[in-house]
Scaffold this motif. Sequence first.
Motif, PDB file in Angstrom:
ATOM      1  N   GLY A 412      46.348  13.145  11.964  1.00  0.00           N
ATOM      2  CA  GLY A 412      47.440  13.836  12.643  1.00  0.00           C
ATOM      3  C   GLY A 412      47.169  15.278  12.999  1.00  0.00           C
ATOM      4  N   LEU A 413      48.258  16.067  13.017  1.00  0.00           N
ATOM      5  CA  LEU A 413      48.233  17.448  13.489  1.00  0.00           C
ATOM      6  C   LEU A 413      48.706  18.460  12.455  1.00  0.00           C
ATOM      7  CD1 LEU A 413      50.090  16.767  16.889  1.00  0.00           C
ATOM      8  CD2 LEU A 413      47.610  16.851  16.561  1.00  0.00           C
ATOM      9  N   LEU A 432      47.612  18.850  24.612  1.00  0.00           N
ATOM     10  CA  LEU A 432      47.266  17.440  24.515  1.00  0.00           C
ATOM     11  C   LEU A 432      47.560  16.808  25.869  1.00  0.00           C
ATOM     12  CD1 LEU A 432      48.986  16.641  21.091  1.00  0.00           C
ATOM     13  CD2 LEU A 432      46.544  17.011  21.476  1.00  0.00           C
ATOM     14  N   ALA A 486      41.515  13.423  21.354  1.00  0.00           N
ATOM     15  CA  ALA A 486      42.633  13.529  20.415  1.00  0.00           C
ATOM     16  C   ALA A 486      43.169  12.163  20.009  1.00  0.00           C
ATOM     17  CB  ALA A 486      43.755  14.362  21.028  1.00  0.00           C
ATOM     18  N   LEU A 590      54.950  18.794  13.781  1.00  0.00           N
ATOM     19  CA  LEU A 590      53.594  18.319  14.036  1.00  0.00           C
ATOM     20  C   LEU A 590      53.384  16.911  13.489  1.00  0.00           C
ATOM     21  CD1 LEU A 590      51.544  21.573  13.339  1.00  0.00           C
ATOM     22  CD2 LEU A 590      52.073  20.549  15.561  1.00  0.00           C
ATOM     23  N   GLU A 591      53.914  16.624  12.307  1.00  0.00           N
ATOM     24  CA  GLU A 591      53.789  15.277  11.754  1.00  0.00           C
ATOM     25  C   GLU A 591      54.501  14.261  12.645  1.00  0.00           C
ATOM     26  OE1 GLU A 591      55.385  15.628   7.867  1.00  0.00           O
ATOM     27  OE2 GLU A 591      53.528  16.382   6.963  1.00  0.00           O
ATOM     28  N   ALA A 594      52.557  13.784  15.984  1.00  0.00           N
ATOM     29  CA  ALA A 594      51.362  12.951  15.815  1.00  0.00           C
ATOM     30  C   ALA A 594      51.739  11.482  15.713  1.00  0.00           C
ATOM     31  CB  ALA A 594      50.594  13.397  14.571  1.00  0.00           C
ATOM     32  N   HIS A 595      52.818  11.191  14.983  1.00  0.00           N
ATOM     33  CA  HIS A 595      53.264   9.796  14.848  1.00  0.00           C
ATOM     34  C   HIS A 595      53.802   9.274  16.175  1.00  0.00           C
ATOM     35  CE1 HIS A 595      54.899   6.218  12.929  1.00  0.00           C
ATOM     36  NE2 HIS A 595      56.039   6.456  13.544  1.00  0.00           N
ATOM     37  N   VAL A 599      48.311  10.768  18.047  1.00  0.00           N
ATOM     38  CA  VAL A 599      47.262  11.740  18.366  1.00  0.00           C
ATOM     39  C   VAL A 599      46.817  12.454  17.095  1.00  0.00           C
ATOM     40  CG1 VAL A 599      47.977  12.143  20.748  1.00  0.00           C
ATOM     41  CG2 VAL A 599      49.042  13.465  18.901  1.00  0.00           C
ATOM     42  N   ARG A 600      45.720  13.159  17.207  1.00  0.00           N
ATOM     43  CA  ARG A 600      45.158  13.896  16.090  1.00  0.00           C
ATOM     44  C   ARG A 600      44.343  15.067  16.619  1.00  0.00           C
ATOM     45  NH1 ARG A 600      39.853  12.711  16.312  1.00  0.00           N
ATOM     46  NH2 ARG A 600      39.349  13.619  14.293  1.00  0.00           N
TER      47      ARG A 600
END
Length: 645
Positions: A412-413, A432, A486, A590-591, A594-595, A599-600
């Motif tokens: 994740g981020l 992104l 990403a 950020l969590e 990412a979900h 992306v990461r």
Amino acid sequence: MTDTSEDWRSLLTRWSQEWADARAAEVAQGEPAARDEEPLRTRRLGFPAAPEERIRALEERLGTRLPPSYRTFLAVSDGWRHAGGFVWLLAGTDGARWHEDSAGLSEYFPGELDDDSTPQDHLLAGMWGRALQLDVESDALYVLLDPGDVDDAGEWAVYTWAPWHADHPTRYGSFRTFMDAMYREFHHLEVSRAERTGSVFANATTRAQDAAVDTARLDALAGRYEQAAATLAEAVSYGRPRAAGLRDQIRRLLGETYMVYFHGLADDPVYVPEVVPVLLAEHVRTGRDGGLPPQSLPGASDAVRATADGILRQLREGTYRYTAEGPFGRAVEEAREQARWGETDAAWHTLRAALPEWRPLSADHLAPIGLCADPLLGPLITQERGRELLATPRAGQPGNTPPPTADLDPPGLAWAADGDPGRPRDAYRFLLLEGVAPTGLPALIGADGTTALDAPATRREAWRLPADAPDSAPWADLARMAVGRAGPGWSFAFEPRPRGRFDEQRFTSPALAASAVTGARAVTVWSQPATGHRPAVFHLSVARNGEEHYALTTDGTTTTTRGPVPESLLPPPGTLSQEDGLRRAERHVLEALAHHLAVRLPRFALTHSRLHTVLTRPWNRPPGPGEVYLTVRIVPGSPGREMRS
């Protein structure tokens, strides 16, 4: 370690005979030194055994009982000649005497004691005044038995020091340990002498050590590297020619660089492509100027030196690439392609899976050591991964594959909200972009005139690259960003420590124009901790088809939104009223992001490896009517600041 009279007798007899055989060639060319006439004639470096009453008389004179190993030694040989290369006569019962700091060395070692001094410092401070001196004739080398440094077996430590040594005294745990080391030193010096003179130094001991080196090589290839390293370390202490080059390969993959020279391999044309880049990469990494380091290729031919010069030039220009043959070579190319886009964990998985297929260049090659010099793959070889590489059977050797080490990149981020461990949290910003390969980013977000990505660079190297286009406006906030993948279908562009500051009134993200071209989602994140009188701020926006779809901005006390922000991205109620609430909110966003997007961001590649970079278009709009920008910019490489308005 045994310490019986018979054990002493075996060591001293072997030592004497090997010394006499080694001197035979010298004697044939001239008269031996006067001190050597008797030991050459008798083939004995020692003296007749001291009877018990003589040893007791010495103890009465000294007022103490001698340590066990020295006492047993005297009962076999009352003194010794040529203890190593620098002690010509070692004391027996007649020559041993209290040193009583006769040279005044306590003033220098360890110097003044303070609250930070270690127990060993305190021991050394008193050693000079209480030690028993054993050197009778030497090259200014002191040999001291310390009754204040005693182990559970009653053994006194031995300290040696010489003014030409330019270091602190060397400690040995006992007299027997010291003598074993001097025996190995004798062997080491004889090997060096034989290499210089073209003579041969061979006996049962050298043959046994060489056989141990052969066994260690097979152990290393089978993944038993710790066992191999211990065997090779002993062989190195005996000066065996192949041992150091083999052991240095293990040491370098364990992260060691001090005194790693790959002895005997670096000037061999067979091994030059593998080991010389590793030596020179360290030379470049430490910022040394000039040509080849003099100690690295002592016996190299002109052809080898020319090859090394070319490798050094490639390393400095960043164009060096490690190559290998066969399936492992193909894995190297695949892993490099993964690493250049930030997929460093995947790159390591590729290399690790191919390790059993690796084959050595020749007999003294233990592992793909050249990986350490590759600009993209070298950073992947951490100490943990170096151990994993060494523990993996290679070259067709049987053995057990070790369990894999943990991946280095968190998913994740959210890690971006925490910053680097042990450092104050810095600002960062990233983009992104969906449906775009990293190679397509210059056309979408690049500054005017940007057509391609710049060469891969570390974070520090990227900071030194130009942060302005040649014709950019003085107000423009351009960014030098690292780029990569990403996740499936996504690319990123990331800038740590942005030179500009977030100002929502003038902010415009390069993602807007990019989304107008792609029609897909383009995400912007900007995090800026509080500094001085400026409050902290965290911004997230998502664009599509050239228009902002939704946005979220918080300064730590209030949160503003535009558009249909997904509820999952909104900070939980009450978060901002808690201590460190902004960071908690940032991590939550950020969590969730990412979900939501799958992306990461690759932390390891962004902080420790090399990535391509691109100079982006401005992150702020031009001044409007009646507006003026005052910009203060730190110019890389300049001691001052550049002010433009």
